[in-house]
Every structure is written in C-alpha cells, then in structure tokens.
Write an enzyme that holds these catalytic residues in place. Structure first.
Site, short mmCIF file in Angstrom:
data_model
loop_
_atom_site.label_atom_id
_atom_site.label_comp_id
_atom_site.label_asym_id
_atom_site.label_seq_id
_atom_site.Cartn_x
_atom_site.Cartn_y
_atom_site.Cartn_z
N LYS A 10 -13.17 2.46 -1.56
CA LYS A 10 -14.03 2.80 -0.42
C LYS A 10 -15.23 3.61 -0.91
O LYS A 10 -16.37 3.37 -0.52
CB LYS A 10 -13.26 3.64 0.61
CG LYS A 10 -12.29 2.86 1.49
CD LYS A 10 -11.73 3.75 2.61
CE LYS A 10 -10.78 3.00 3.53
NZ LYS A 10 -10.27 3.77 4.65
N HIS A 70 7.02 -27.07 0.22
CA HIS A 70 6.24 -28.12 -0.45
C HIS A 70 5.07 -27.52 -1.22
O HIS A 70 4.10 -28.21 -1.51
CB HIS A 70 5.76 -29.13 0.59
CG HIS A 70 6.91 -29.73 1.34
ND1 HIS A 70 7.56 -30.88 0.92
CD2 HIS A 70 7.57 -29.29 2.44
CE1 HIS A 70 8.55 -31.13 1.76
NE2 HIS A 70 8.59 -30.19 2.69
N GLU A 77 0.83 -1.20 0.00
CA GLU A 77 0.00 0.00 0.00
C GLU A 77 0.87 1.26 0.00
O GLU A 77 0.45 2.31 -0.46
CB GLU A 77 -0.92 -0.02 1.24
CG GLU A 77 -2.28 0.58 0.97
CD GLU A 77 -3.28 0.28 2.08
OE1 GLU A 77 -4.01 -0.73 1.94
OE2 GLU A 77 -3.35 1.03 3.06
O1 PA5 Z 1 -2.93 1.83 6.00
C1 PA5 Z 1 -4.01 2.37 5.84
O2 PA5 Z 1 -4.16 3.61 5.95
C2 PA5 Z 1 -5.24 1.57 5.52
O3 PA5 Z 1 -4.94 0.22 5.37
C3 PA5 Z 1 -6.27 1.73 6.62
O4 PA5 Z 1 -5.72 1.29 7.84
C4 PA5 Z 1 -7.54 0.94 6.33
O5 PA5 Z 1 -8.07 1.33 5.09
C5 PA5 Z 1 -8.58 1.20 7.42
O6 PA5 Z 1 -8.84 2.56 7.53
P1 PA5 Z 1 -9.50 3.17 8.82
O7 PA5 Z 1 -8.56 2.98 9.97
O8 PA5 Z 1 -9.71 4.61 8.51
O9 PA5 Z 1 -10.78 2.43 9.04
#
Ligand code: PA5
Length: 467
Positions: free
Chosen positions: A436, A322, A293
């Site tokens: 989202k 394996h 990410e």
């Molecule tokens: O790293 C990130 O910012 C994302 O993976 C968020 O943690 C994830 O989308 C969840 O978002 P939130 O904490 O706003 O619910």
C-alpha cells in the site's frame, strides 16, 4: 450440536490414507491440548473485548439500523455498487453468490426483494467502466467501504464515480453515497461529517477479513434482500461450538488442527477448498484471503523469522475435475482438500430422457442434475483417498442464510485458532501494508517522497527483457 454443518474428517486420518500422509489419532490427541490452550487464550481475549468479531451476532442495534436504512434504499434505488477491496469486498461477493440467484445481476431491474449488487473489487478501468454503464447515477447507491479510509484502489474508484454522480445529481449526489468505515478516523469519516453522507461503522478491533458480519457485509446483504438476522443467527449457533474443548464437538478447531498438522508433519501446505456448488465458490475465494492474509507471516509473536503460512487455493467441483484433479491425484502429495458439499440444491433439474439406445447417455436420463454433481463429489473424494491424499468435507444441511453465516463464522474462528498454533498474529497484515505504501509513493502522495526515490533508483536497474 452441529447446527446444520458437519465436518467429515475420515479421509484425513492415517488409518484411512496411510501413516505417511494422514494425520494420526495420536497426534490429534497430543496436539489437542495445545488447541485447548489456544481456545482458552482466545476466550479470555474475547472476554476482555480484544476479539470483537466473536460477538458480532449480538449487535442488534446495528442490525436494526441496517434494516431501516435498507428498506428505504430498496425503494429508492435499483443498484448497489460496493467500492472496496480485500476484506472490504470479498464478503459481500460471497454472500451475493451463495444467497442470491446469479441471474439477478443480469435482470433489467431490481427484484421485489432487493437491489442488483455490483462489486468491481479492482481498479480496472474496463471493469468499473462497464459497471458504471450498467448503473446510471439516478438509480444507483454507491457503498464505499474502507476501514482505513485510505486504500488507494477504493479511494480512486470513489473519486472516479463522483464525477458522473455530481454531474447527474448536482447537490443531491451525497444521497447516493453511503460510507462504511472506521467510527472515528480516516478521510471518509471526515468527508461524511462535512458533506452529510450516511455512514455505517466497522467496529474497532474487527479487521477487514473478519468483517463480513459487520455492516461491511450486512449492509450490501440487506440491500440485496438477504435476511441478515438469519445470517447472524447461523453465526450465533456456531459460537457455542467454536469454544468447545471437545475435539468431536468443535468442527472449527478440528479443521484448524488438521490443516496445521498436515502442514507441519506431512509438508501438505497447499490447502485446496473445493465446493461442489457454484453458489459456494466465492465462499472458497473469501476463505482464500482469510487463510492467506491471516497465517502467511514472516515473524512469530516473539518476533523471530518463521515464514509461516499454508497456501490456500479455491477450486470448483465438478468443473475443476477437468482442470486440476489430474494434478491433485498424481502430482506431489503436498495438499489437503476441503470439500464444501450441500446435501441438496435449492433448485433441481431433471436430466431429459432421450437417446435411450446410447449407453453413454441412457444411464443419466431421468436422474436429477444435482444427484450427478453430488455423485461426482463422492467420486473425487474416493479417488483422492485411493491416491492417499488427505481430504475432508464440510457437509451443509442446505444453502441458506443460517448455514452461510454459520460457515463463515466457523472459518473465521478456525483461522484465529490456526494463528495460535502457528504462533503468529492472524489479525495483522504487515506485508500488505508495504505494498500500500509503495502505491502511495508511485502515485505521488505527499509524505512518501523517500520511498518514491528508492523506487526510482530500483527502476534504474538494467532490465533483462526477452523479445
Ligand atoms: O483484511 C484486511 O484487513 C485487508 O484485506 C483489508 O480489508 C483491505 O486491505 C482493505 O482495507 P481497507 O478496508 O482499509 O480499505
């Protein structure tokens, strides 16, 4: 100072695995100047308060509040269920798997140290339903974790558990909730104010995937009975290394540079992390999100399309020997491998001495099971090296809160250095935001009607279905 974590890079080098696939010492020397510039930039940003994740180990006030809250909650509840997703849940899972015996969640009761932790991590009705069956409202604390306060999966899970919680506990339901969210904004913050739910804050400027050492990870950790001061001490021990401008004293930046060079110069852009310990597998899974990410970005900082990003994979040794290793050794040479290898295990088992007359059994008899697993790690390293596949290993002195806290901190720091090398912003996630928004539209959220209309139009496309 290694502080219990060393990075063995021998088998990444061109002089060991060959010029075509290995990183040359010259390229390390040349590119290290860039890394130094990136580190200086990060340090300046940190000093300006723009990268607060570096200084989380100093937040003693939060630690004290978490410890006080947790010691009280450990007496009152049997279970803690974390409702969150992505960066709001993967850290807690990694901490549970690495530092708590996996069997604790299957025990009928909490242990004397801490609560049973469950993290549904997905709005899957079968999975969340099964957790709800295991965790009656009277015995359970729900920790709702969302920085934005609006993530559909998390909010849906919260609303789902609220029905049985209110039914069973009447006006005491709020005592079984604790929110971890933005200090000022978002729907959870609003509810907390009006319904007197306890809250913990995620510091401004610390994004989800960098938040394991905030109350996001620390609160569930403390409730499970992990010593969170030891976790943070481990992270603090790494802090002096991650800004070190000497390649040989900075495993974090060295890791980032080697991954980057393998991608850019040798087209090895699949990055496998392969622990040889079940306890560390979910660390690799947590890292998978962090690396993907943070670095998977369409645009660079100047706004040009660059479509950057290595693909991280989590594998487990010896299990995946394996399953995956055939591909790793004879498939395309487009991967790097990072092993996580503990020097020893917290528990050993002796392989029984039986069937001494059968060759395929007698060589194992009487040895430690952990010795077998570590021998397999070495054997895989050798096999990959012989096949000219770049591989390195984080060698962990032990599996302890200090080492886990240190390793997670070191990998977070490596990720922002890699972001600097790729020229992308490692802290945002515009691609996730698009998904989202589409979910809000599909679920009929007000204000998203235009996107809903677009989606409806796409749905009219003639489908091509194979029966
Ligand atoms: O790293 C990130 O910012 C994302 O993976 C968020 O943690 C994830 O989308 C969840 O978002 P939130 O904490 O706003 O619910």
């Amino acid at each position: 100072m290694s502080a219990g974590i060393e990075l063995d890079i021998t088998r990444m080098l061109a002089d060991v695995i060959g010029q075509d696939n290995g990183v040359s010492r010259d390229s390390i020397e040349t590119e290290w100047y860039r890394v130094q510039a990136v580190i200086q930039g990060l340090e300046a940003k940190r000093k300006a308060g723009d990268l607060p994740f570096y200084d989380l180990p100093d937040d003693v006030e939060t630690v004290q509040r978490i410890e006080d809250y947790a010691s009280n909650a450990r007496n009152r509840f049997k279970n803690i269920v974390v409702l969150g997703i992505g960066g709001s849940s993967l850290g807690a899972i990694a901490l549970r798997e690495s530092l708590i015996p996996f069997s604790n969640s299957f025990l009928p009761d909490k242990t004397e140290n801490g609560l049973r932790l469950f993290v549904p991590d997905n709005p899957d009705p079968e999975y969340l339903g099964a957790i709800m069956d295991l965790c009656p409202p009277e015995e359970t604390l729900y920790n709702v974790v969302t920085k934005s306060g609006g993530t559909a999966e998390t909010i849906a899970a919260y609303l789902t558990i609220l029905t049985p919680l209110k039914k069973a506990l009447k006006d005491k339901y709020h005592e079984h909730l604790v929110f971890t969210t933005d200090p000022n904004k978002g729907s959870l913050r609003q509810i907390a104010r009006t319904e007197s739910v306890s809250t913990f804050s995620i510091p401004q400027g610390v994004g989800g995937r960098f938040s394991v050492l905030t109350s996001v990870g620390l609160l569930p950790a403390a409730l499970m009975g992990i010593d969170i001061r030891r976790l943070l001490n481990g992270a603090a021990n790494q802090r002096e290394n991650v800004f070190n401008d000497n390649f040989e004293r900075n495993p974090s930046a060295a890791f980032a540079l080697l991954q980057y060079l393998s991608d850019k110069r040798h087209d090895q852009r699949i990055h496998v992390m392969m622990p040889y310990a079940n306890a560390l597998y979910r660390i690799a899974d947590w890292f998978r999100q962090l690396w993907a990410e943070s670095l998977g970005k369409r645009r660079n900082l100047q706004g040009d399309d660059i479509w950057a990003g290595p693909t991280p994979i989590a594998a487990l040794g010896a299990t995946d020997q394996h399953s995956q290793v055939q591909l790793y050794i004879e498939g395309p040479n487009d991967k790097t491998f990072t092993f996580l290898i503990p020097k020893s295990f917290r528990r050993e088992l002796k392989i029984g001495v039986h069937h001494r007359d059968i060759d395929s059994m007698s060589y194992l008899a009487g040895k430690n099971l952990g010795t077998l697993l570590l021998a397999e790690a070495e054997a895989t390293q050798r096999a990959l090296t012989a096949a000219h596949r770049p591989n390195m290993a984080f060698i962990l002195e032990e599996i302890s809160p200090e080492i886990i806290g240190g390793l997670m901190y070191l990998l977070e720091a490596a990720t922002v250095v890699a972001g600097g090398l790729y020229g992308v912003n490692p802290l945002d996630q515009p691609g996730v935001e698009d998904g989202k928004i589409a979910t809000y539209a599909l679920m009929g959220r007000e204000g998203y009607e235009d996107i809903r209309a677009e989606i409806e139009k796409e749905r009219n496309r003639k489908p091509f279905i194979i029966h």
